[in-house]
Scaffold this active site. Structure first.
Site, PDB file in Angstrom:
ATOM      1  N   ASP A  20     -30.395  -1.497  -4.712  1.00 34.30           N
ATOM      2  CA  ASP A  20     -31.673  -1.326  -3.617  1.00 34.30           C
ATOM      3  C   ASP A  20     -33.017  -2.013  -4.160  1.00 34.30           C
ATOM      4  O   ASP A  20     -33.902  -1.131  -4.142  1.00 34.30           O
ATOM      5  CB  ASP A  20     -31.736   0.220  -3.419  1.00 34.30           C
ATOM      6  CG  ASP A  20     -30.629   0.566  -2.867  1.00 34.30           C
ATOM      7  OD1 ASP A  20     -29.384   0.043  -2.534  1.00 34.30           O
ATOM      8  OD2 ASP A  20     -30.634   1.728  -2.259  1.00 34.30           O
ATOM      9  N   ASP A  62     -30.310  -0.476   0.792  1.00 35.11           N
ATOM     10  CA  ASP A  62     -30.591   0.476   2.108  1.00 35.11           C
ATOM     11  C   ASP A  62     -30.647  -0.134   3.349  1.00 35.11           C
ATOM     12  O   ASP A  62     -31.433  -1.092   3.381  1.00 35.11           O
ATOM     13  CB  ASP A  62     -31.691   1.370   1.540  1.00 35.11           C
ATOM     14  CG  ASP A  62     -31.519   2.821   1.649  1.00 35.11           C
ATOM     15  OD1 ASP A  62     -30.418   3.291   1.681  1.00 35.11           O
ATOM     16  OD2 ASP A  62     -32.623   3.348   1.685  1.00 35.11           O
ATOM     17  N   HIS A  81     -38.124   3.694   6.185  1.00 33.45           N
ATOM     18  CA  HIS A  81     -37.790   2.826   4.954  1.00 33.45           C
ATOM     19  C   HIS A  81     -36.603   1.944   5.371  1.00 33.45           C
ATOM     20  O   HIS A  81     -35.649   2.322   5.939  1.00 33.45           O
ATOM     21  CB  HIS A  81     -38.110   3.289   3.571  1.00 33.45           C
ATOM     22  CG  HIS A  81     -36.856   4.137   3.241  1.00 33.45           C
ATOM     23  ND1 HIS A  81     -36.669   5.614   3.758  1.00 33.45           N
ATOM     24  CD2 HIS A  81     -35.556   3.949   2.923  1.00 33.45           C
ATOM     25  CE1 HIS A  81     -35.650   5.979   3.417  1.00 33.45           C
ATOM     26  NE2 HIS A  81     -34.908   5.102   2.866  1.00 33.45           N
ATOM     27  N   LYS A 106     -25.578  -0.027   3.128  1.00 35.91           N
ATOM     28  CA  LYS A 106     -25.152   1.003   3.104  1.00 35.91           C
ATOM     29  C   LYS A 106     -26.156   1.862   4.232  1.00 35.91           C
ATOM     30  O   LYS A 106     -27.295   1.666   4.299  1.00 35.91           O
ATOM     31  CB  LYS A 106     -25.077   1.809   1.628  1.00 35.91           C
ATOM     32  CG  LYS A 106     -26.419   1.621   0.935  1.00 35.91           C
ATOM     33  CD  LYS A 106     -26.229   2.712  -0.411  1.00 35.91           C
ATOM     34  CE  LYS A 106     -27.585   2.331  -1.138  1.00 35.91           C
ATOM     35  NZ  LYS A 106     -28.829   2.982  -0.731  1.00 35.91           N
ATOM     36  N   CYS A 145     -30.638   6.518  -5.541  1.00 33.96           N
ATOM     37  CA  CYS A 145     -29.427   5.914  -5.356  1.00 33.96           C
ATOM     38  C   CYS A 145     -28.670   5.188  -6.760  1.00 33.96           C
ATOM     39  O   CYS A 145     -27.452   4.993  -6.810  1.00 33.96           O
ATOM     40  CB  CYS A 145     -29.828   4.722  -4.453  1.00 33.96           C
ATOM     41  SG  CYS A 145     -30.289   5.184  -2.906  1.00 33.96           S
TER      42      CYS A 145
HETATM   43  C1  VGL Z   1     -33.278   5.567  -2.106  1.00 31.29           C
HETATM   44  C2  VGL Z   1     -34.478   7.557  -1.231  1.00 31.29           C
HETATM   45  C3  VGL Z   1     -34.110   7.049   0.101  1.00 31.29           C
HETATM   46  C4  VGL Z   1     -32.889   5.015  -3.291  1.00 31.29           C
HETATM   47  C5  VGL Z   1     -32.995   5.136  -0.733  1.00 31.29           C
HETATM   48  O1  VGL Z   1     -32.650   3.659  -2.974  1.00 31.29           O
HETATM   49  O2  VGL Z   1     -32.897   5.249  -4.409  1.00 31.29           O
HETATM   50  N1  VGL Z   1     -33.992   6.638  -2.231  1.00 31.29           N
HETATM   51  N2  VGL Z   1     -33.265   6.158   0.261  1.00 31.29           N
HETATM   52 ZN    ZN Z   2     -32.875   5.425   2.206  1.00 29.30          ZN
END
Ligand code: VGL
Ligand code: ZN
Length: 202
Positions: A20, A62, A81, A106, A145
């Site tokens: 991510d 993400d 996001h 994902k 993540c």
């Molecule tokens: C993530 C919060 C919400 C991450 C993804 O990639 O760590 N954190 N969505």
């Molecule tokens: Zn997310």
């Protein structure tokens, strides 16, 4: 931790797993991870070593629908996001992903979230097909993540090397990142620095 200081020669069954590293998680993004941008140069060094060794690279992302359940307007914990196809969902500018990198999207469905790159994806299957046995993991965020991806990798039987200089935490609560690191090491992840990756053959 003496293990951190030894060079780690790359092996034929290694892959680099970048979690991510997307614009919305960098400073200025909608869910900015403090100092998240600092992992880009570190990961570029890792990418160079994996390229030199001819080893595979996987990047998770993400990839949410606009009405994703994790977003505050839907009652979730996070600001919107990484909406699929948006600029914020793009990989960090400057991240030198090879054209052949495997991209795993994902949490693509409105009603379920997934912090782990293995959850609801073909990641495990693709890694097995490629003969991958050991994963070097870096990216964002340490306490979400990265943590969940590493826990799943260990549970699925991958040797897992956590690149401590290539991860950054959200730290919603002070110490979350440090606790996540402790948890991953306790479960069997090996701690290393990107500087110890050695592209020569063992
Ligand atoms: C993530 C919060 C919400 C991450 C993804 O990639 O760590 N954190 N969505
Ligand atoms: Zn997310």
């Amino acid at each position: 931790m003496a293990g951190e200081l030894r060079p780690i020669p790359l092996r034929a069954d290694d892959a680099l797993l970048i979690v991510d590293v997307q614009s919305d998680f960098l400073p200025g993004g909608s869910l900015a991870v403090p100092r998240g941008d600092e992992v880009v140069a570190v990961l570029n060094g890792c990418l160079q070593a994996f390229r030199q060794a001819g080893l595979p690279v996987v990047a998770t992302r993400d990839w949410h629908p606009p009405d994703h359940c994790s977003f505050r307007p839907q009652g979730g914990p996070w600001p919107p996001h990484c909406v699929a196809g948006s600029a914020g969902a793009g990989f960090a500018p400057g991240l030198q992903l090879p054209a052949q990198a495997l991209v795993i999207s994902k949490a693509t469905q409105p009603q379920s979230d997934a912090y782990s790159g293995f959850e609801g994806t073909a990641l495990d299957q693709r890694l097995r097909q490629a003969g991958v046995g050991r994963l070097f993991v870096g990216g964002l965020a340490t306490d979400y993540c990265v943590l969940n991806t590493v826990c799943d990798a260990l549970r699925l039987g991958y040797q897992t090397v956590l690149l401590l200089d290539a991860i950054r935490a959200v730290d919603v609560h002070a110490g979350d990142g440090e606790r996540a690191i402790a948890r991953m090491l306790q479960l069997g992840a090996l701690a290393a620095s990107s500087q110890h990756i050695w592209a020569g053959t063992a």
